[in-house]
Design a protein around this motif. Sequence first.
Motif, PDB file in Angstrom:
ATOM      1  N   ASN A  63       0.771  -1.177  -0.077  1.00 41.95           N
ATOM      2  CA  ASN A  63      -0.082  -0.133  -0.160  1.00 41.95           C
ATOM      3  C   ASN A  63       1.055   1.145   0.182  1.00 41.95           C
ATOM      4  N   LYS A  66       2.112   1.531  -3.653  1.00 43.78           N
ATOM      5  CA  LYS A  66       1.274   2.349  -4.450  1.00 43.78           C
ATOM      6  C   LYS A  66       0.910   3.751  -4.091  1.00 43.78           C
ATOM      7  N   ALA A  67       0.909   4.308  -2.881  1.00 39.16           N
ATOM      8  CA  ALA A  67       0.741   5.599  -2.637  1.00 39.16           C
ATOM      9  C   ALA A  67       1.842   6.373  -2.858  1.00 39.16           C
ATOM     10  N   GLU A  69       3.726   5.690  -5.529  1.00 39.09           N
ATOM     11  CA  GLU A  69       3.627   5.893  -7.104  1.00 39.09           C
ATOM     12  C   GLU A  69       2.293   6.931  -7.673  1.00 39.09           C
ATOM     13  N   LYS A  70       1.339   7.115  -6.889  1.00 41.56           N
ATOM     14  CA  LYS A  70       0.259   7.881  -7.180  1.00 41.56           C
ATOM     15  C   LYS A  70       0.793   9.205  -7.024  1.00 41.56           C
ATOM     16  N   ILE A  71       1.629   9.501  -5.933  1.00 40.08           N
ATOM     17  CA  ILE A  71       2.071  10.878  -5.687  1.00 40.08           C
ATOM     18  C   ILE A  71       3.149  11.329  -6.678  1.00 40.08           C
ATOM     19  N   GLU A  72       3.819  10.420  -7.393  1.00 38.08           N
ATOM     20  CA  GLU A  72       4.874  10.720  -8.334  1.00 38.08           C
ATOM     21  C   GLU A  72       4.342  10.685  -9.696  1.00 38.08           C
ATOM     22  N   GLU A  73       2.949  10.160  -9.790  1.00 36.06           N
ATOM     23  CA  GLU A  73       2.054  10.373 -11.183  1.00 36.06           C
ATOM     24  C   GLU A  73       1.697  11.836 -11.047  1.00 36.06           C
ATOM     25  N   THR A  74       1.142  12.463  -9.945  1.00 39.15           N
ATOM     26  CA  THR A  74       0.713  13.711  -9.722  1.00 39.15           C
ATOM     27  C   THR A  74       1.575  14.594 -10.324  1.00 39.15           C
TER      28      THR A  74
END
Length: 75
Positions: A63, A66-67, A69-74
Amino acid sequence: MVGPASIAIIAGVAVIIFGPKKLPELGRAMGSTLREFKSATKGLTDEDFESTKQKTVETNSANEVKAVEKIEETK
């Protein structure tokens, strides 16, 4: 319910059946059996706890990845 009178009757029957010399041996055997059962049960409980603990750590790590990765995507 098992009351004092019931225990006395059971003890009397045990003395008659097994004899007074055999009762200490039976008590020791029963005690060692209960000790072994208790340690085996504790071992199983510890194994279950460790397994659950490891799964929780793995889930939390996944988890967190994943968190991140989401931060890096934004960005």
